[in-house]
Design a protein around this motif. Structure first.
Motif, mmCIF file in Angstrom:
data_model
loop_
_atom_site.group_PDB
_atom_site.id
_atom_site.type_symbol
_atom_site.label_atom_id
_atom_site.label_comp_id
_atom_site.label_asym_id
_atom_site.label_seq_id
_atom_site.Cartn_x
_atom_site.Cartn_y
_atom_site.Cartn_z
ATOM 1 N N LYS A 158 49.248 40.757 45.546
ATOM 2 C CA LYS A 158 47.817 41.045 46.024
ATOM 3 C C LYS A 158 46.828 40.959 45.118
ATOM 4 C CE LYS A 158 49.971 42.027 50.703
ATOM 5 N NZ LYS A 158 49.796 43.154 51.770
ATOM 6 N N PRO A 159 45.435 40.791 45.339
ATOM 7 C CA PRO A 159 45.367 39.680 46.505
ATOM 8 C C PRO A 159 45.606 38.267 46.172
ATOM 9 C CG PRO A 159 43.289 40.060 44.949
ATOM 10 C CD PRO A 159 44.372 41.079 44.541
ATOM 11 N N SER B 50 50.387 34.019 46.414
ATOM 12 C CA SER B 50 51.608 34.346 45.772
ATOM 13 C C SER B 50 51.573 33.199 44.502
ATOM 14 C CB SER B 50 52.988 34.568 46.322
ATOM 15 O OG SER B 50 53.210 33.598 47.050
#
Length: 291
Positions: free
Chosen positions: A43-44, A47
């Motif tokens: 994160k952010p 993925s």
């Protein structure tokens, strides 16, 4: 029918939108758009972040790019990209350029927002989180191109610059060229104001080039620049770029237009607007396999 079809299998850990209407028709052609699913970024950027410039770990991004090339059956060394700056500069990619930018921003083509090549085995890639990905394929001359069009690139008519470059270097006939417009923020979610409204309305008025394919009335312009009061408007960048492609000489029946909105589909796609800038980047890609 939606031209960008979600492959939910996450081959090699990468979930992709495949430009099936092209790849199913032309042997050896690969083209598509990554999603945010799969990959190794935390994160952010979770993925499958493809952008080296957003603060993610370099090694995570490089691994994500490897996952893409593995998923489509190409070598990582073929992945070739640029440092995008919202310009209208088009770079001709030669055999010796293969792999530029794949693992480093410093080796990418600098100050470039469109790439074209006729070299089999070179995989062109560019990066997005709301801007419009433009695809070009010339089956007669075996040449391909990608262009990145935010509102500035759209205003500069980068699609026309790309077609002109393909014509100059590869002999491309625009009437035999195919174009596609990939996932980007839609008119439903893209609010603009001020000078952007004026510039886009001016651009839309230039589409009176052929009244058989475009209604140049004020009502037609209002469909692409939808005023909502308070000096604000909703902008249809995808549709505007479609008409720029037509203005460049591509036949309307040769242009694929996606329905995917990056902001509406934020669970699947990155959106700079929806995520207030704290997000990753998706990649468009196109290439012709070596025989």
């Amino acid at each position: 029918m939606e031209p960008f079809v979600w492959d939910q299998a996450q081959r090699s850990g990468a979930s992709l939108l495949m430009l099936d209407s092209w790849t199913g028709r032309y042997a050896g052609l690969t083209a598509g758009f990554t999603t945010r699913l799969g990959g190794v970024s935390g994160k952010p950027w979770a993925s499958l972040n493809m952008g080296l410039h957003v603060g993610d770990k370099n090694e995570a991004v490089v691994e994500n790019r490897r996952l893409l090339t593995e998923a489509i059956g190409w070598p990582f060394e073929s992945f070739t990209c640029a440092e995008q700056v919202h310009s209208d500069h088009v770079q001709v990619v030669k055999a010796e350029d293969a792999g530029r930018g794949r693992d480093s921003r410093q080796t990418a083509f600098q100050h470039t927002d469109a790439l074209v090549t006729n070299v089999p085995g070179v995989l062109l890639a560019s990066f997005y989180a709301d801007c419009v990905p433009l695809y070009f394929y010339d089956p007669e001359n075996n040449a391909v191109g990608l262009a990145h069009a935010g509102w500035k690139g759209t205003a500069a008519e980068i699609a026309i610059r790309t077609v002109e470059t393909m014509r100059e270097h590869y002999g491309t006939d625009p009437a035999k060229l195919y174009g596609a417009i990939g996932p980007a923020i839609g008119v439903c979610c893209y609010e603009v104001d001020g000078a952007v409204i004026g510039r886009m309305e001016e651009l839309c008025r230039s589409f009176s080039y052929n009244t058989a394919t475009f209604d140049s009335s004020a009502a037609a312009i209002e469909r692409m620049v939808q005023h909502k009061g308070g000096g604000k408007a909703m902008l249809d960048l995808k549709e505007i770029n479609r008409h720029i492609m037509i203005k460049a000489g591509i036949l309307p029946i040769h242009i694929e237009l996606t329905n995917w909105c990056t902001s509406c589909s934020n669970d699947l796609l990155y959106s700079h607007r929806a995520e207030h800038g704290a997000t990753g980047r998706m990649a468009s890609w196109i290439g012709i396999e070596k025989r």
